[in-house]
Design an enzyme around this catalytic site. Sequence first.
Site, PDB file in Angstrom:
ATOM      1  N   ASP A 102       1.137  -1.047  -0.431  1.00 48.47           N
ATOM      2  CA  ASP A 102      -0.129   0.251   0.406  1.00 48.47           C
ATOM      3  C   ASP A 102       0.872   0.757   0.182  1.00 48.47           C
ATOM      4  OD1 ASP A 102       0.539  -1.015   3.158  1.00 48.47           O
ATOM      5  OD2 ASP A 102      -0.804   0.280   3.131  1.00 48.47           O
ATOM      6  N   GLU A 167       0.164  -1.310   5.661  1.00 53.01           N
ATOM      7  CA  GLU A 167       0.908  -0.951   6.479  1.00 53.01           C
ATOM      8  C   GLU A 167       0.466   0.807   7.166  1.00 53.01           C
ATOM      9  OE1 GLU A 167       4.149   0.902   8.231  1.00 53.01           O
ATOM     10  OE2 GLU A 167       3.376   1.711   6.339  1.00 53.01           O
TER      11      GLU A 167
END
Lengths: 421, 421
Positions: A102, A167
């Site tokens: 991400d 994350e």
Amino acid sequence: MQAEKKIKEWLGVNRPKGIRFLQRLVQEGSTRGNESKAQAIIIEKCRKLGLSLDIWEIGEDVLLKHPVFCTDRTDFTGNPNVVGILKGTGGGRSILLNGHIDVVPEGDRKDWQHDPFSGLLEDGKLYGRGSTDMKGGTVSLILAMEAIIQSGIQLKGDVIFQSVIEEESGGAGTLAAVLRGYTADGAIIPEPTNMKLFPKQQGSMWFRITVKGRSAHGGTRYEGINAIEKAMLVITKLQELEEKRNMRITEPLYQNTPIPVPINIGKIYSGEWPSSVPDLAIIEGRIGVAPNEEMKDVEKELENCLLELAQTDAWLSKSLPKVEWFGGRWLPGNLDSNHPLMETLTTCFEKVKDTRPIIEASPWGTDGGILSRVGDTPVVVFGPGVTEVAHDANEYISINDVFEAAEIIALAILDWCEIDS
Amino acid sequence: MQAEKKIKEWLGVNRPKGIRFLQRLVQEGSTRGNESKAQAIIIEKCRKLGLSLDIWEIGEDVLLKHPVFCTDRTDFTGNPNVVGILKGTGGGRSILLNGHIDVVPEGDRKDWQHDPFSGLLEDGKLYGRGSTDMKGGTVSLILAMEAIIQSGIQLKGDVIFQSVIEEESGGAGTLAAVLRGYTADGAIIPEPTNMKLFPKQQGSMWFRITVKGRSAHGGTRYEGINAIEKAMLVITKLQELEEKRNMRITEPLYQNTPIPVPINIGKIYSGEWPSSVPDLAIIEGRIGVAPNEEMKDVEKELENCLLELAQTDAWLSKSLPKVEWFGGRWLPGNLDSNHPLMETLTTCFEKVKDTRPIIEASPWGTDGGILSRVGDTPVVVFGPGVTEVAHDANEYISINDVFEAAEIIALAILDWCEIDS
């Protein structure tokens, strides 16, 4: 020695292919909820490398109910976690290589010189959102594995490669992998450390403090209680708390850090009308958590300091500031600087770079907190990429660092997992 | 003596009709842009009283270009100013009776016990938005005129009745009337003074201060400059300025006022993300202007105090806080407490209430500032209605105060304009 030479050679020969791979990965923008296409590139690569794959959509019950689980996302459909395992022959230590797929949003496109997802190459730098944080690091991991595999080297210990989601929003992807059983004897997370080794990482959590006042007309403001003035007392108290908390930090890795665990006042919102006394102020911020601290203790300390403040103010003593722990939460990491994994990485760093690595404690949290605290896996954060450009416009990564990190990590894997010769 | 008795009798006999008239006016909610229907009721009444009418939509060039003109409204179509003149026979002093028809929004309807525009009568109080601020006062003016006319009393001086728009937004309605030529030897504005006499009124103006910082990640907050912290310096400096400004006020009418000219910090907005250092903070507030002060001088004083602050702070000296004077502006009023109009009102008050009136300076601005400073018309603010409930939910007015104010104002008109017998 032979193996290490092969690694260096492979990385040299395959540099153009490696760069193109990173370009493809950056061009496939993977902001939250849009991770699938970038993950598909990772999956394709793992297949080619012959890794044994585990691809799953997180959201399992054990995850959702875990005390560390922290996200406001409810739908993970179509955007899986990816784990690829290079099985060892047995007898060696296992290593976990963790990267997150991400990326944070690109922000205002006008601030970018080129398209945020261009993957443009210029003066040895590759540009684009996610290049530094942390697709460059993930590519270092993949290049390290690829070099080992294609050099025909057989390892004793397992290599567990992970490309996780979430994350940037609190680590639900890594937590899901831990709860699925993925732990190891050691782990490397190539977040942008600018090639430094971070055995310890600052954790952090967000807080929201609601301060009440009493409204009145501005012309008779003395008939009200200004919530902004009371909020200023709260902020001043938090500044004192920050000072107190940092005074007691003795960790030598923090000796060059002005404020090892800062309290950041990130937002304040109060008032609706210039000529009214505002009756509500909302403060939001982030408190840093030292590597050796428990999140709960830090929460308690902040809450107690506000109770202490309330005792000194007639209004606040009746109308206590309310604290909420909302949004982001990142566990700190706390590996001993002399841990064998640090020794391995230090030695390999010296072999490649011909100099001692800089060892520090990170000023931000990573998924390393979850891996070490929940997964009981010793973690070192080490990667190419530069903290300063992460989350910023014109984010880039140095190609050279990506390949040097790949070489250091490959040598560390050989040392840690052992070659089965 | 005969005339005063007639007035009292007329007000007694016509009390039910007067109450119904106030009810109709409150029921016709007249927030900004919706003044037409309430003005229609006023116009109808002026016609019945035989006043010579002047009805016009403001927005004339001379208004728009006037330095005191202050509004963000651009369309006045369909919502006129109304002036009704009771012409005297000549030789007497003229009096201007000024009420504003605009009311502030009703706010959250859930906070109201009854419909905000009910006009409900209960325990001698009439409820509804605008009842206190200031349709009750306007009805006192109309009842005073009606009592005089229907008692067959002929005045020497002119009575100029005004029902203006835009008071709540800075006084464009009254300014337009002044610029159209409506001035007089004296004026009464029956804003909610709780039956006190306010020869002086606090003026005020709004300010917006923009404070810049430099953004950084919260984990390394020391690399940034927190705009909230700098904004706190600004607020503290403004608190010092408020103290300094109020120390020098010697006006005896302010002796019971804790802070005669307050600086109110009404809003602060800063920051987008809890874990980022905010690079911009915006403060909005209101500064009170003393009756004897010039607006320009007050602006200068606030601006200078921020320059002074900037000299004490390395960051602010390079990045000066920016001050804007936006939105609301109300000129102060400054009539001598011994002005003949004050004597007239005091005497009439004593006749009706059998006690001395309380004389104070108002903590808020009214259209009186424009009338006196631009129109050169001596103004006393005196009216029924209670400041505390103005702009609030469950706003009400005491019916008794409306009629007592009407009687006092009627007697004051007789005294000021003189009866032509």
